[in-house]
Design an enzyme around this catalytic site. Structure first.
Site, PDB file in Angstrom:
ATOM      1  N   ASN A  70      -4.856  -9.920   0.879  1.00  0.00           N
ATOM      2  CA  ASN A  70      -4.037  -8.740   1.311  1.00  0.00           C
ATOM      3  C   ASN A  70      -4.158  -7.979   2.479  1.00  0.00           C
ATOM      4  O   ASN A  70      -4.893  -7.972   3.473  1.00  0.00           O
ATOM      5  CB  ASN A  70      -3.992  -7.570   0.211  1.00  0.00           C
ATOM      6  CG  ASN A  70      -4.942  -7.382  -0.365  1.00  0.00           C
ATOM      7  OD1 ASN A  70      -5.857  -8.196  -0.160  1.00  0.00           O
ATOM      8  ND2 ASN A  70      -5.642  -6.716  -0.978  1.00  0.00           N
ATOM      9  N   VAL A  71      -2.727  -7.039   2.926  1.00  0.00           N
ATOM     10  CA  VAL A  71      -2.853  -7.014   4.250  1.00  0.00           C
ATOM     11  C   VAL A  71      -2.128  -5.631   4.239  1.00  0.00           C
ATOM     12  O   VAL A  71      -0.951  -5.613   3.844  1.00  0.00           O
ATOM     13  CB  VAL A  71      -1.601  -7.455   5.706  1.00  0.00           C
ATOM     14  CG1 VAL A  71      -1.602  -6.561   6.824  1.00  0.00           C
ATOM     15  CG2 VAL A  71      -2.601  -8.913   5.646  1.00  0.00           C
ATOM     16  N   GLU A  72      -3.369  -4.265   4.360  1.00  0.00           N
ATOM     17  CA  GLU A  72      -2.367  -2.735   4.366  1.00  0.00           C
ATOM     18  C   GLU A  72      -2.193  -2.321   5.676  1.00  0.00           C
ATOM     19  O   GLU A  72      -3.079  -2.986   6.942  1.00  0.00           O
ATOM     20  CB  GLU A  72      -3.150  -2.142   3.624  1.00  0.00           C
ATOM     21  CG  GLU A  72      -3.298  -2.921   2.109  1.00  0.00           C
ATOM     22  CD  GLU A  72      -4.313  -1.856   1.424  1.00  0.00           C
ATOM     23  OE1 GLU A  72      -4.893  -1.349   2.080  1.00  0.00           O
ATOM     24  OE2 GLU A  72      -4.998  -2.103   0.584  1.00  0.00           O
TER      25      GLU A  72
ATOM     26  N   CYS B   2       0.916  -7.924  -0.109  1.00  0.00           N
ATOM     27  CA  CYS B   2       0.061  -8.615  -0.923  1.00  0.00           C
ATOM     28  C   CYS B   2      -0.089 -10.407  -0.813  1.00  0.00           C
ATOM     29  O   CYS B   2       0.631 -10.272  -0.455  1.00  0.00           O
ATOM     30  CB  CYS B   2       0.465  -9.436  -2.637  1.00  0.00           C
ATOM     31  SG  CYS B   2       0.736  -7.385  -3.414  1.00  0.00           S
TER      32      CYS B   2
ATOM     33  N   GLU C  75      -0.665 -12.703  -2.278  1.00  0.00           N
ATOM     34  CA  GLU C  75      -0.040 -14.126  -2.522  1.00  0.00           C
ATOM     35  C   GLU C  75       1.709 -14.124  -1.550  1.00  0.00           C
ATOM     36  O   GLU C  75       2.093 -15.301  -1.692  1.00  0.00           O
ATOM     37  CB  GLU C  75       1.334 -13.797  -4.290  1.00  0.00           C
ATOM     38  CG  GLU C  75      -0.178 -13.746  -5.148  1.00  0.00           C
ATOM     39  CD  GLU C  75      -0.819 -11.950  -5.258  1.00  0.00           C
ATOM     40  OE1 GLU C  75      -0.901 -11.489  -4.094  1.00  0.00           O
ATOM     41  OE2 GLU C  75      -1.296 -12.225  -6.632  1.00  0.00           O
TER      42      GLU C  75
ATOM     43  N   CYS D 112       0.718  -8.860  -9.284  1.00  0.00           N
ATOM     44  CA  CYS D 112       1.137  -7.590  -9.447  1.00  0.00           C
ATOM     45  C   CYS D 112       2.499  -7.732 -10.060  1.00  0.00           C
ATOM     46  O   CYS D 112       3.432  -8.887  -9.322  1.00  0.00           O
ATOM     47  CB  CYS D 112       1.574  -6.599  -8.287  1.00  0.00           C
ATOM     48  SG  CYS D 112       2.527  -7.206  -6.582  1.00  0.00           S
TER      49      CYS D 112
ATOM     50  N   CYS E 192       4.957  -9.075  -6.896  1.00  0.00           N
ATOM     51  CA  CYS E 192       5.065 -10.471  -7.123  1.00  0.00           C
ATOM     52  C   CYS E 192       5.052 -12.006  -7.983  1.00  0.00           C
ATOM     53  O   CYS E 192       5.757 -12.922  -7.715  1.00  0.00           O
ATOM     54  CB  CYS E 192       2.673 -10.637  -6.401  1.00  0.00           C
ATOM     55  SG  CYS E 192       2.419  -9.853  -4.789  1.00  0.00           S
TER      56      CYS E 192
HETATM   57  N1  THU Z   1      -3.124  -6.653  -4.303  1.00  0.00           N
HETATM   58  C1  THU Z   1      -2.782  -8.114  -4.211  1.00  0.00           C
HETATM   59  O1  THU Z   1      -2.657  -8.644  -3.028  1.00  0.00           O
HETATM   60  N2  THU Z   1      -1.857  -8.544  -5.034  1.00  0.00           N
HETATM   61  C2  THU Z   1      -1.644  -8.538  -6.982  1.00  0.00           C
HETATM   62  O2  THU Z   1      -1.133  -9.247  -6.662  1.00  0.00           O
HETATM   63  C3  THU Z   1      -2.233  -7.177  -6.701  1.00  0.00           C
HETATM   64  C4  THU Z   1      -2.734  -5.712  -5.462  1.00  0.00           C
HETATM   65  C5  THU Z   1      -3.759  -6.352  -3.651  1.00  0.00           C
HETATM   66  C6  THU Z   1      -2.459  -4.884  -3.163  1.00  0.00           C
HETATM   67  C7  THU Z   1      -3.193  -3.906  -2.080  1.00  0.00           C
HETATM   68  O3  THU Z   1      -3.971  -4.052  -1.043  1.00  0.00           O
HETATM   69  C8  THU Z   1      -4.529  -3.998  -3.856  1.00  0.00           C
HETATM   70  O4  THU Z   1      -4.595  -5.092  -3.665  1.00  0.00           O
HETATM   71  C9  THU Z   1      -4.021  -2.672  -4.141  1.00  0.00           C
HETATM   72  O5  THU Z   1      -2.845  -2.982  -4.797  1.00  0.00           O
END
Ligand code: THU
Length: 248
Positions: A157-159, A168, A170, A201, A204
């Site tokens: 995941n990259v914010e 996310c 995935e 989530c 995804c």
């Molecule tokens: N996140 C994912 O990378 N994949 C998911 O399916 C669930 C959530 C990440 C997104 C965000 O960076 C952090 O988890 C919290 O939501």
């Protein structure tokens, strides 16, 4: 901040070769870009639409997220037109130099496709991949491996400075696979060490169900257990309609 445009001499690829990898069955838009990192690596991003339109991944977001997921910092972005979705956001986020050109540089995505060999230890791959996650807001790293028939792609995941521009693990893996021209997507392996469970989530699930509706999603939970699912079971009775696709 206005987008800065400079002209580039031809390099060695055509936009058409990237447009062929775009997934845009609803609008048939051609949209792609290439991000160059500070150390001179090149990452292509292509538009990936979704039947649920807010889940569409713009090419610029895809390319920047791929670059960041490889622990590289975006420095330049090559575009064929300056009107790409989210371009302004990402240009400001990393003070990107925008280069408008007819001949984008060849990307290095083939280096991100890992050969599948029988000795691969999924759990330890996932655990060591977590350290690449970019999570300044959540401190919640997630790792995903997306297998095709012959290779697999890593995703974390990259914010970004804006929560809604994050992406996310995935979908980062999916961005790499699609921009590399893979349509033979086979299965996901997913791990989040800090969650009570590791589970994709809702967004995804919707995206995965569009690209691989009856495929395996294996979830490696933080307590060391594994649960195995089919994508159809993670999003039953989902919205779909073939008449929405390729209508032009
Ligand atoms: N996140 C994912 O990378 N994949 C998911 O399916 C669930 C959530 C990440 C997104 C965000 O960076 C952090 O988890 C919290 O939501």
């Amino acid at each position: 901040m206005p987008t800065q445009l400079t002209q580039q001499s031809p390099i060695n690829m055509s936009w058409n070769s990237l447009y062929q990898k775009v997934y845009a069955p609803y609008s048939e838009t051609e949209s792609a870009c290439v991000v160059e990192s500070k150390t001179g690596k090149f990452y292509a991003g292509v538009l990936i639409e979704n039947i649920s339109y807010p889940l569409t991944i713009p090419a610029v977001q895809a390319a920047c997220a791929i670059c960041l997921s490889e622990e590289e910092i975006p420095a330049k972005i090559y575009v064929d037109a300056p009107n790409l979705e989210q371009l302004t956001f990402w240009v400001e986020e990393f003070n990107l130099e925008v280069i408008q050109t007819d001949n984008p540089p060849k990307d290095d995505l083939e280096n991100l496709a890992h050969k599948i060999d029988s000795s691969i230890e999924i759990k330890s791959e996932l655990k060591s991949l977590l350290k690449k996650a970019v999570t300044p807001n959540s401190d919640f790293p997630v790792a995903a491996l997306l297998f095709t028939e012959e290779v697999y792609f890593e995703g974390v995941n990259v914010e970004a400075s804006e929560w809604t521009k994050g992406i996310c693990a995935e979908r980062v893996a999916l961005c790499k696979a699609v921009a590399s021209g893979h349509t033979d997507l086979d299965r996901f392996e997913i791990h989040a060490e800090k969650g009570e469970i590791s589970s994709p989530c809702g967004a995804c699930r919707q995206v995965i169900s569009e690209h691989m509706p009856y495929h395996s999603i294996n979830l490696h939970h933080s307590d060391g257990t594994l649960s195995e699912h089919l994508s159809i079971d993670l999003l039953p009775f989902s919205f779909k309609s073939s008449i929405l696709k390729n209508k032009k």
